[in-house]
Motif scaffolding. Structure first.
Motif, PDB file in Angstrom:
ATOM      1  N   LEU A  11     -51.481  95.250  18.435  1.00  8.01           N
ATOM      2  CA  LEU A  11     -51.213  94.342  17.706  1.00  8.01           C
ATOM      3  C   LEU A  11     -49.910  94.002  17.246  1.00  8.01           C
ATOM      4  CD1 LEU A  11     -54.635  94.014  15.424  1.00  8.01           C
ATOM      5  CD2 LEU A  11     -54.206  92.823  17.042  1.00  8.01           C
ATOM      6  N   LEU A  12     -49.413  95.048  16.684  1.00 11.55           N
ATOM      7  CA  LEU A  12     -48.063  94.781  16.245  1.00 11.55           C
ATOM      8  C   LEU A  12     -46.855  94.321  17.283  1.00 11.55           C
ATOM      9  CD1 LEU A  12     -46.078  95.356  13.875  1.00 11.55           C
ATOM     10  CD2 LEU A  12     -45.590  97.588  14.795  1.00 11.55           C
ATOM     11  N   SER A  13     -47.271  94.669  18.433  1.00 13.96           N
ATOM     12  CA  SER A  13     -46.394  94.343  19.674  1.00 13.96           C
ATOM     13  C   SER A  13     -46.573  92.837  20.049  1.00 13.96           C
ATOM     14  CB  SER A  13     -46.667  95.145  20.898  1.00 13.96           C
ATOM     15  OG  SER A  13     -46.400  96.559  20.458  1.00 13.96           O
ATOM     16  N   TRP A  14     -47.928  92.391  20.052  1.00 11.93           N
ATOM     17  CA  TRP A  14     -48.151  91.025  20.361  1.00 11.93           C
ATOM     18  C   TRP A  14     -47.747  90.128  19.150  1.00 11.93           C
ATOM     19  CZ3 TRP A  14     -49.232  88.816  24.864  1.00 11.93           C
ATOM     20  CH2 TRP A  14     -49.775  89.902  26.026  1.00 11.93           C
ATOM     21  N   LEU A  15     -47.673  90.460  17.926  1.00  9.69           N
ATOM     22  CA  LEU A  15     -47.284  89.533  17.068  1.00  9.69           C
ATOM     23  C   LEU A  15     -45.827  89.651  16.811  1.00  9.69           C
ATOM     24  CD1 LEU A  15     -49.960  90.215  14.277  1.00  9.69           C
ATOM     25  CD2 LEU A  15     -49.689  88.233  15.719  1.00  9.69           C
ATOM     26  N   MET A  16     -45.188  90.910  17.088  1.00 10.05           N
ATOM     27  CA  MET A  16     -43.751  91.109  16.800  1.00 10.05           C
ATOM     28  C   MET A  16     -43.083  90.270  18.020  1.00 10.05           C
ATOM     29  SD  MET A  16     -42.701  92.465  14.302  1.00 10.05           S
ATOM     30  CE  MET A  16     -41.056  92.954  14.632  1.00 10.05           C
ATOM     31  N   LEU A  17     -43.532  90.219  19.180  1.00  7.92           N
ATOM     32  CA  LEU A  17     -43.050  89.409  20.402  1.00  7.92           C
ATOM     33  C   LEU A  17     -42.355  88.034  19.949  1.00  7.92           C
ATOM     34  CD1 LEU A  17     -44.452  90.831  23.488  1.00  7.92           C
ATOM     35  CD2 LEU A  17     -42.135  91.263  22.742  1.00  7.92           C
ATOM     36  N   PRO A  18     -43.577  87.243  19.492  1.00  7.85           N
ATOM     37  CA  PRO A  18     -43.194  85.791  19.152  1.00  7.85           C
ATOM     38  C   PRO A  18     -42.290  85.504  17.965  1.00  7.85           C
ATOM     39  CG  PRO A  18     -45.641  86.317  18.897  1.00  7.85           C
ATOM     40  CD  PRO A  18     -44.866  87.384  19.602  1.00  7.85           C
ATOM     41  N   MET A  19     -42.276  86.775  17.026  1.00 14.89           N
ATOM     42  CA  MET A  19     -41.498  86.664  15.755  1.00 14.89           C
ATOM     43  C   MET A  19     -40.097  86.802  16.392  1.00 14.89           C
ATOM     44  SD  MET A  19     -43.377  88.460  12.882  1.00 14.89           S
ATOM     45  CE  MET A  19     -41.938  88.261  11.866  1.00 14.89           C
ATOM     46  N   GLY A  23     -37.141  84.485  16.054  1.00 12.64           N
ATOM     47  CA  GLY A  23     -35.806  84.786  15.263  1.00 12.64           C
ATOM     48  C   GLY A  23     -34.550  84.452  16.208  1.00 12.64           C
ATOM     49  N   GLY A  24     -34.734  84.820  17.505  1.00  9.83           N
ATOM     50  CA  GLY A  24     -33.679  84.359  18.379  1.00  9.83           C
ATOM     51  C   GLY A  24     -33.162  82.992  18.591  1.00  9.83           C
ATOM     52  N   LEU A  25     -34.581  82.100  18.579  1.00 12.42           N
ATOM     53  CA  LEU A  25     -34.185  80.609  18.565  1.00 12.42           C
ATOM     54  C   LEU A  25     -33.764  80.309  17.226  1.00 12.42           C
ATOM     55  CD1 LEU A  25     -34.861  77.990  19.776  1.00 12.42           C
ATOM     56  CD2 LEU A  25     -37.055  78.006  18.632  1.00 12.42           C
ATOM     57  N   MET A  26     -34.155  80.787  15.934  1.00 14.56           N
ATOM     58  CA  MET A  26     -33.296  80.639  14.719  1.00 14.56           C
ATOM     59  C   MET A  26     -31.922  80.835  14.691  1.00 14.56           C
ATOM     60  SD  MET A  26     -36.644  81.473  12.117  1.00 14.56           S
ATOM     61  CE  MET A  26     -35.512  81.077  10.491  1.00 14.56           C
ATOM     62  N   LEU A  27     -31.615  82.077  15.229  1.00  9.66           N
ATOM     63  CA  LEU A  27     -30.240  82.592  15.109  1.00  9.66           C
ATOM     64  C   LEU A  27     -29.357  81.304  16.140  1.00  9.66           C
ATOM     65  CD1 LEU A  27     -30.483  86.161  15.843  1.00  9.66           C
ATOM     66  CD2 LEU A  27     -29.611  85.047  13.784  1.00  9.66           C
TER      67      LEU A  27
END
Length: 461
Positions: A11-19, A23-27
């Motif tokens: 769950l952590l992996s699948w939720l962290m990937l889009p985050m 985050g890269g898009l926001m940067l």
């Protein structure tokens, strides 16, 4: 070492990937915004510089003349120490004055040469320098002379880059703060969401292995379905255990008497010296052991039939061939006992879905009951419409008021010590496992017993 998969990690992996992607898009967006903001700020300075220069341009002695104040270019100077260039060109494109011969704007902008007081910006490469060029086309504000001219001001990009980096660093602090808060929130949310699963695991681990009672634990809807599935499994295990306990109780009760009889016969024979008495004791022990073996087999058959988890795979078989084979097997034994064993079979095959060994067990029990209770004629009959397997005898029969009682385990119509009271119970269990209907009725002329297994009509599976 085998690495076990973790639902928490998944769950952590699948939720962290889009985050991380967000985050890269926001940067990237923050970097673009910082550059655009820096460009807008310095473009305003370029605009102010060209306007300050334009206000100082005059017409003297038939030509353009400029007395440039230092403040006109100092406003472009920052801590980054950019290099600033300027130039003035007349309406014909001739250089008038300045500290550098700057190039003009591209052709698409040049089409607007007639635009009054127009201002244009362009990034250029000049003498290996990256410059931001601002061009203002205007004219002298004099009622006697309205000579047109062009002001070109350019400066290097150090200040813009420095301002963009400062803005980006400020945005990075905000983005990293939000990312940290989102990550902490995500960890807490996943742990809270999986907490009921942890409670369920601990509740199962803490249970006594001998306890099969249902789980009573408040859980969310998704895990409540898992809890109900576990409770269904526990219920099936309780039925299996109850079936095993019932078998153990029945077996111990039914086998105690014949085994005790065997032990008593053997002990009595050991006290005798007459071979004739030994022979008599051995004959009695042989008969007792045969009955005990038959009883044990019937108990095992009954236990397997009563098992709610036992679901055999049925196969297609011919009832006529089954009846013919069984009559041939038991004909010699019946003939020695002066019993007329026969079969009535149709001319065509009667195909049903079933297990041959179970149906053989059913017919064997019916034939054995008929022989045991005094029948002189036993008929195994097969009919096609509907598919039926029938065993009829001319024995004493069973009164209609007691026929249902005979389907209970260990219930006997007479006090015959050789009977176990399991024959009809096993036949009933076999009928239910085949989806067949068991019928008990009187034989011909109201004498004897007729037991019928009626199978479902239709093509066998």
């Amino acid at each position: 070492m085998i690495r076990r998969d973790s639902l928490y990690r998944r769950l952590l992996s699948w939720l962290m990937l889009p985050m991380v992607a967000l985050g890269g898009l926001m940067l990237f967006q923050a970097w673009l915004d910082a550059r655009q903001t820096a460009d807008r700020a310095f473009d305003r300075l370029l605009e102010a510089s060209t306007l300050a220069i334009a206000e100082q341009v005059q017409w003297q002695d038939g030509r353009l003349w400029l007395d440039l104040p230092p403040a006109a270019l100092e406003m472009l100077a920052t801590d980054a120490e950019e290099r600033v260039f300027y130039a003035i060109y007349d309406d014909r494109g001739h250089f008038v004055t300045g500290n550098a011969d700057l190039p003009g704007v591209d052709a698409p902008v040049a089409e607007n040469r007639d635009t009054t007081d127009a201002l244009f910006y362009q990034d250029i490469r000049w003498h290996d320098l990256a410059l931001r060029l601002g061009v203002r086309r205007t004219h002298i504000e004099d009622w006697r002379q309205r000579e047109r001219f062009e002001i070109r001001v350019a400066h290097t990009r150090e200040g813009r880059q420095q301002l963009a980096e400062q803005l980006l660093r400020g945005n990075l602090m905000y983005i990293f703060g939000m990312a940290l808060l989102a990550a902490i929130t995500l960890f807490i949310a996943i742990r809270s969401a999986l907490a009921p699963l942890t409670r369920l695991r601990r509740a199962i681990r803490a249970r006594d292995p001998r306890t099969l009672s249902p789980l009573e634990l408040p859980l969310p809807r998704e895990l409540a379905e898992l809890r109900e599935t576990l409770n269904e499994l526990l219920a099936r295990m309780r039925r299996v255990r109850a079936n095993q306990e019932r078998f153990i109780g029945d077996a111990s009760h039914q086998l105690r008497t014949p085994l005790a009889g065997l032990s008593a016969r053997a002990e009595l024979a050991l006290r005798q010296d007459d071979p004739a008495q030994w022979h008599q004791a051995l004959s009695a022990m042989h008969e007792t052991s045969a009955r005990t073996s038959r009883l044990a087999m019937q108990l095992l058959s009954l236990t397997r039939l009563d098992n709610p988890e036992y679901q055999p795979e049925l196969a297609t078989l011919d009832l006529g061939d089954l009846a013919r084979r069984l009559v041939k097997r038991y004909w010699s034994d019946c003939h020695r006992q002066a019993i007329d064993l026969g079969a009535e079979l149709p001319a065509t095959q009667v195909m049903v879905s079933g297990l041959d060994w179970q149906l053989e067990e059913a017919v064997t029990n019916l034939v054995d009951n008929s022989r045991r209770y005094g029948a002189t004629r036993i008929t195994v009959r097969v009919s096609a419409a509907p598919p039926q397997l029938e065993v009829e005898d001319d024995g004493p029969g069973i009164p209609a008021t007691k026929q249902l009682l005979m389907l209970r385990p260990f219930h006997r119509h007479s006090e015959d010590p050789d009977g176990s009271g399991l024959g009809l119970t096993i036949v009933d269990g076999i009928a239910r496992s085949h989806g067949a209907r068991l019928g008990l009725a009187d034989g011909k002329a109201g004498q004897g017993l007729r037991v019928t297994l009626t199978f479902p009509e239709g093509d066998p599976a």
